[in-house]
Design a protein around this motif. Structure first.
Motif, PDB file in Angstrom:
ATOM      1  N   GLU A 768     -42.950  77.852  18.514  1.00 39.02           N
ATOM      2  CA  GLU A 768     -43.445  76.450  19.111  1.00 39.02           C
ATOM      3  C   GLU A 768     -43.147  75.529  17.830  1.00 39.02           C
ATOM      4  N   VAL A 769     -42.475  74.524  17.943  1.00 37.08           N
ATOM      5  CA  VAL A 769     -42.665  73.244  17.235  1.00 37.08           C
ATOM      6  C   VAL A 769     -43.763  72.547  17.381  1.00 37.08           C
ATOM      7  N   VAL A 770     -44.628  72.580  16.437  1.00 37.27           N
ATOM      8  CA  VAL A 770     -45.900  71.904  16.514  1.00 37.27           C
ATOM      9  C   VAL A 770     -45.869  70.201  16.272  1.00 37.27           C
ATOM     10  N   GLY A 774     -42.740  62.947  15.545  1.00 33.61           N
ATOM     11  CA  GLY A 774     -42.014  62.233  16.558  1.00 33.61           C
ATOM     12  C   GLY A 774     -40.507  62.171  16.698  1.00 33.61           C
ATOM     13  N   GLU A 775     -39.575  63.000  16.024  1.00 33.81           N
ATOM     14  CA  GLU A 775     -38.479  62.898  15.948  1.00 33.81           C
ATOM     15  C   GLU A 775     -38.081  63.961  17.002  1.00 33.81           C
ATOM     16  N   ARG A 776     -36.917  63.924  17.497  1.00 37.52           N
ATOM     17  CA  ARG A 776     -36.208  64.852  18.410  1.00 37.52           C
ATOM     18  C   ARG A 776     -34.901  65.094  17.929  1.00 37.52           C
ATOM     19  N   ILE A 777     -34.477  66.293  17.885  1.00 37.98           N
ATOM     20  CA  ILE A 777     -33.198  66.813  17.129  1.00 37.98           C
ATOM     21  C   ILE A 777     -32.266  67.405  18.434  1.00 37.98           C
ATOM     22  N   ILE A 778     -31.428  66.589  18.988  1.00 41.92           N
ATOM     23  CA  ILE A 778     -30.546  67.083  19.983  1.00 41.92           C
ATOM     24  C   ILE A 778     -29.134  67.484  19.558  1.00 41.92           C
ATOM     25  N   ILE A 783     -32.540  71.076  22.253  1.00 39.20           N
ATOM     26  CA  ILE A 783     -33.307  70.037  21.686  1.00 39.20           C
ATOM     27  C   ILE A 783     -34.372  70.889  20.759  1.00 39.20           C
ATOM     28  N   THR A 784     -34.478  69.883  19.764  1.00 35.46           N
ATOM     29  CA  THR A 784     -35.924  70.762  18.839  1.00 35.46           C
ATOM     30  C   THR A 784     -36.798  69.595  18.810  1.00 35.46           C
ATOM     31  N   GLN A 785     -37.947  69.911  19.494  1.00 37.13           N
ATOM     32  CA  GLN A 785     -39.189  68.746  19.984  1.00 37.13           C
ATOM     33  C   GLN A 785     -40.294  69.403  19.751  1.00 37.13           C
ATOM     34  N   ALA A 786     -41.190  68.611  19.295  1.00 38.82           N
ATOM     35  CA  ALA A 786     -42.749  69.077  19.294  1.00 38.82           C
ATOM     36  C   ALA A 786     -43.302  69.623  20.792  1.00 38.82           C
ATOM     37  N   GLY A 787     -43.957  70.857  20.836  1.00 33.48           N
ATOM     38  CA  GLY A 787     -44.446  71.007  22.031  1.00 33.48           C
ATOM     39  C   GLY A 787     -43.642  72.142  22.874  1.00 33.48           C
ATOM     40  N   HIS A 788     -42.256  72.517  22.211  1.00 34.24           N
ATOM     41  CA  HIS A 788     -41.437  73.486  22.618  1.00 34.24           C
ATOM     42  C   HIS A 788     -40.723  74.445  21.657  1.00 34.24           C
TER      43      HIS A 788
END
Length: 1008
Positions: A768-770, A774-778, A783-788
């Protein structure tokens, strides 16, 4: 040192045949079961023997000497030699097997006092497997995810992940060979004794490079009586999976035309007249009107063979082992571009110079070369080949096609590309070390080791001018540009890595129950790399490929780099009566990858254990061993490119000075912003575990739970383009957590002469990315984003297939081409339009499986053995794209499922949508969960049947052991994904790559 070893070998051979008192006997376990493979050595000499399948042995020894009898899993026994014969010896089982020694950082520990989460793989259990690289031996190890994405000779190396993925850059573990950083894949697998994986805070002793785990490789040493060992196997290899392509030209052309019509165009690739002509011509002229399955044309059975020879032995004064190895592989692709040869040498020797001084040296080296087609896209071209493409003309010239096909401006003939143009990589790599151990006063041991790792690689590439010919008109067609072909490239790699470490060790027992050991050390690592390449064109033909045979200079480049790491470390261990166990360690690292003032980092760890079974209050007839463990520590990652902390100037930034005749002037500029305050990523790891042996140690159970927190992740961050249009700097921003559990089970027993061992393990890891501020890496469909998880899928959700144009008109707008038969997508935000705003994040990663597992069995009966090993993953998905994953992409072919399973007005319950091309039919092939594939699989990694010849046969010819075997690798794979090998497509998006291989081989192992 080499002369010393040769002298030792000659001396040992002389003693090997010395005659004294003849001794015979039989060795059994406590239940009377004969024990094969027991080592019997005459103490203080190199004389020895081992038991056969029936437990019998014989040797000669002087009267009054001592026989040392040892066997894994049993207590060592010593017996005085007398004239009494035969001997009947019973070994007592080491019920706990906790006296075994495990390799840890800068030393060893007994399993009894081990408090870390450590897994050890014995390479003796891999004997006979066609392991071309040692990393492939870690498949199925608990807590370790090993993925082999390609079986191409020369580059078939596994990607290794230990307890998940914790960073957004390099997640490779640190690998050390006998304490020196080195690639395990540059070792001959037959020279490796064991591979140990440090998974928790036990790795903290390696500090700033240990966050992704540490792998310790121990090479073989001479043990016991002098022995010569020879092993050999030979096998055949073939692809596990291949795409089921359309190889009927008429079916292909009709389906391609139908795909064009379904996209709303009246223009098709093949007219009815052309199809009729082709169908008629196939009966009489297979060259002009071919029906080619290019996978069947291009692929063949590969071969593999390996020879290993070693001589080894030891006494109380010295030990030695010298080995030679040879591997020869011919791949499954036609042409010269997939051949590999490896020559290896190994030397491990040491001598007790004085009572206090022991010295020795090791040498591990490879000379290897392998070939590849010049064009790296050869497998892509093979996936693009069509059944209407002519292979060769009658006179042997390479064919083309007389038919024009959209997306095929220049037809690639796979045979031409495979047989013309070649890459050859030659590598010499040697790791040489010298070491010494000296006993200082007060029971202090001083250890010193110096190692040099020298890598020399030369890559030669050459491509001649290539032409294909129209099979109807014989008109030539240039495939590559005659102005730049033939052309030649040469790339030279020169690396010199120097490693030095020394340690002080002290051990003491107080009052018989208090055991204390302390280790302090320092190390220095220097990595120098140099790279140079040049290329030329303007060659007359392909006869000469030397650079000076070319006429025109094309390009030159080169880059030298230096990387230095200086470290101080220490460890203290305490146990009370083997019952209460404590360990503390630290490392203090300084790295040249960071700016002055930011270079040093401190990494502490602590662990504890409790042997409950040793307590007086613990009484159990069921549980033999019960140990609780816990650890915590910090590890680091210096996962950043060299000089990332300082601005660098890039050449080639040309500038126009204007004027009436503007011209570009050569220039240089800073192209990326930097952050001088970057420092190590820090991973904090927690682990709790329990080890149990039950039912008189027949059943062993290990359970571990862990959490890894990686903070201050080094990654590139985006900045506004208005700031000089610079690339963003690397910064310590982000946190990733990995939480998991591991379970390991093993049960072993025997029924008379029948021995069996069943084992298995399963590991669960939640990634999990904590925090990314606020950045999203698509990237594409991930995608790499907090919460996933890292690289989670980011796609549209499908809602079946449109069954009528009326349904299309009542649904959210997708495109002007949408009609019945197209995939229907869910309008997540309710705005009536399907676009990127309707994508959702799925709890499924493209690169990190949630589950990894392995299991197998070992059976034995009177010298006959049957072993099987399985490995698998679950909780991960694949999104195949490109040629053959989608139909007719850029003029490529399609798979047969599109002939039978696509939607039509009369086949509305179809599994696939209406057929369109992957290029123009974009609406059907948007990134959506419709095309996601469950990439879970279970694979039979190895199945081996072996037979050890009875000792009563071998003793007549003075041979210690002969084992013959038949072996199968990757024989069975169970997976829902059928288009290609599920292991090969993990974290990949296309099917055009060297496929995975099944191997069938047989061989023998002989010890003299």
């Amino acid at each position: 040192m080499l002369m010393l070893c040769l002298g030792i070998i000659l001396t040992s051979f002389t003693s090997l045949y010395a005659q004294d008192v003849n001794i015979t006997g039989k060795i059994t376990g406590t239940g009377g079961t004969p024990l094969p493979g027991v080592s019997i050595q005459v103490a203080g000499t190199s004389k020895g023997a081992s038991t056969g399948a029936d437990g019998q042995f014989k040797l000669s020894a002087p009267t009054g000497s001592t026989l040392k009898i040892s066997f894994i899993g049993y207590l060592t026994k010593e017996i005085k030699v007398t004239n009494a014969n035969p001997l009947s010896i019973t070994l007592e089982e080491d019920v706990q097997k906790l006296n075994d020694v495990v390799v840890v950082g800068y030393g060893t520990q007994k399993k009894a006092t081990l408090t870390g989460a450590i897994t050890t793989v014995s390479m003796a259990q891999q004997e006979g497997r066609p392991l071309t690289n040692a990393s492939n031996a870690l498949q199925g190890v608990p807590g370790v995810f090993t993925n082999l994405g390609s079986s191409q000779p020369g580059v078939d190396r596994s990607t290794i992940r230990i307890r998940g993925v914790g960073t957004l850059s390099n997640n490779d573990p640190l690998v050390l060979v006998d304490g020196i950083e080195y690639s395990m894949d540059e070792l001959n697998p037959n020279d490796i004794e064991s591979i140990t994986v440090l998974k928790d805070a036990a790795a903290a002793i390696y500090g700033s490079r240990a966050a992704s785990g540490v792998i310790l490789v121990t090479t073989k040493k001479g043990k016991g009586a002098s022995k010569i060992n020879y092993s050999y196997y030979r096998g055949m290899q073939k692809a596990t999976y291949l795409p089921d392509i359309i190889d009927d030209p008429i079916a292909y052309m009709k389906l391609k035309n139908q795909a064009n019509r379904n996209e709303g165009t009246t223009k098709v690739d093949y007219s009815d007249a052309q199809i009729a002509e082709y169908e008629k011509g196939m009966l009489t002229d297979p060259i002009t009107y071919p029906s080619n399955n290019w996978y069947k044309i291009a692929l063949k059975n590969g071969t593999i063979q390996k020879h290993d020879l070693s001589v080894a032995g030891s006494t109380d004064k010295y030990q030695y082992r010298l080995s030679l190895g040879y591997l020869d592989r011919e791949g499954i692709l036609f042409g010269p571009g997939n051949h590999e040869k490896k020559y290896s040498v190994g030397l491990n020797a040491s001598m007790q110079v004085t009572q206090k001084l022991k010295a020795g040296m090791t040498l591990d080296g490879y000379y290897r070369n392998y070939t590849q087609p010049f064009y790296a896209s050869t497998w892509e071209y093979l996936a693009r080949a069509l059944p209407i493409l002519t292979d060769t003309l009658a006179d042997g010239r390479y064919g083309n096609s007389w038919m024009r096909t959209s997306g095929r401006n220049n037809w690639e003939n796979p045979r031409m590309l495979a047989y013309n143009g070649l890459k050859t990589k030659v590598v010499q790599r040697f790791l040489a070390t010298v070491f010494a151990e000296y006993k200082l006063p007060f029971d202090i041991n001083y250890n010193i080791k110096f190692g040099v790792d020298k890598y020399d690689g030369l890559l030669t590439q050459f491509t001649p001018r290539m032409q294909t010919f129209d099979p109807k008109t014989n008109a030539p067609i240039n495939w590559n540009n005659p102005n730049t072909a033939p052309r030649s490239y040469k790339t030279d790699y020169n690396d010199m890595n120097i490693h030095f470490y020394n340690t002080l060790d002290w051990k003491k027992t107080f009052a018989a129950k208090h055991n204390l050991s302390v280790m302090l050390g320092a190390s220095y690592d220097n990595f120098d790399k140099d790279f140079f390449e040049a290329s030329m064109y303007g060659y007359l033909d392909g006869t000469l490929d030397a650079l000076n045979a070319g006429v025109y200079w094309n390009a030159t480049s080169g880059t030298p780099t230096r990387d230095v790491l200086e470290s101080y470390f220490g460890r203290a261990n305490y146990d009370y009566d083997g019952k209460y166990l404590f360990e503390a360690a630290f490392r203090y690292d300084g790295s040249s990858r960071f700016a002055p003032g930011k270079r040093w980092g401190f990494y502490p760890s602590a662990s504890a254990g409790w042997r409950i079974d040793k307590e007086s209050f613990f009484e159990s007839s069921l549980i033999d061993v019960l140990k609780l463990r816990a650890s915590a520590g910090q590890l680091g990652t210096q996962a950043v490119a060299l000089y990332s902390y300082t601005p660098s100037v890039s050449m080639g930034e040309d500038y126009s000075f204007g004027g009436t005749s503007p011209a570009l002037g050569s220039g240089a500029a800073i192209t990326a912003a930097v952050d001088p305050d970057i420092k190590w990523e820090v991973t904090t790891t927690y682990n709790a575990g329990v080890d149990m042996n039950l039912f008189k140690s027949r059943l062993a159970v290990t359970v571990d739970v862990y959490k890894k927190i990686t903070d201050g992740i080094l990654r590139q961050v985006a900045i506004p383009s208005q700031v000089g249009n610079l690339a963003g700097p690397k910064r310590n921003i982000g946190r990733v957590d990995n939480t998991g559990i591991e379970l390991v089970l093993q049960y072993k027993n025997n029924i008379g002469n029948f021995d069996y061992n069943v084992y298995g393990n399963a590991s669960y890891n939640k990634n999990e990315v904590v925090d990314l501020r606020g950045e999203r890496i698509i990237s594409g469909n991930t995608i790499t984003q907090a919460g996933h998880p890292i690289d989670a899928y980011y796609v549209l959700l499908s809602d079946g297939i449109f069954q009528s144009d009326e349904e299309v008109s009542k649904s959210a707008y997708q495109s002007g081409k949408t009609k019945a038969g197209y995939i229907k997508y869910k309008d997540i935000n309710g705005d009536g339009i399907i676009n990127g705003d309707d994508r959702v994040i799925l709890d499924a990663s493209s690169s990190v499986p949630k589950w990894t597992f392995g299991f197998g069995f070992n059976l034995g009966y009177k010298g006959i053995t049957l072993n099987a090993a399985f490995q698998g993953i679950a909780g991960v998905k694949a999104y195949p794209q490109g040629n053959l994953a989608l139909p007719f992409v850029n003029g490529a072919n399609a798979t047969k499922e599109w002939l039978t399973d696509a939607w039509t007005p009369t086949n509305t319950n179809a599994r696939l949508p209406i057929v369109t091309t992957g290029t123009a039919g974009v609406d059907n092939f948007r990134g959506s969960d419709y095309w996601l594939r469950n990439n879970s699989y279970v694979r039979m990694r190895n199945l081996q049947l072996g037979y050890s010849l009875p000792d009563r046969w071998l003793s007549k010819v003075k041979i210690s052991k002969v084992n013959v075997f038949l072996n199968g690798e990757n024989l069975l794979t169970f997976s829902r994904y059928k288009d290609f090998d599920p292991e090969a497509v993990l974290d990949q998006s296309n099917l055009y790559r060297y496929p995975m291989l099944k191997t069938f081989n047989g061989g023998l192992n002989v010890t003299f």
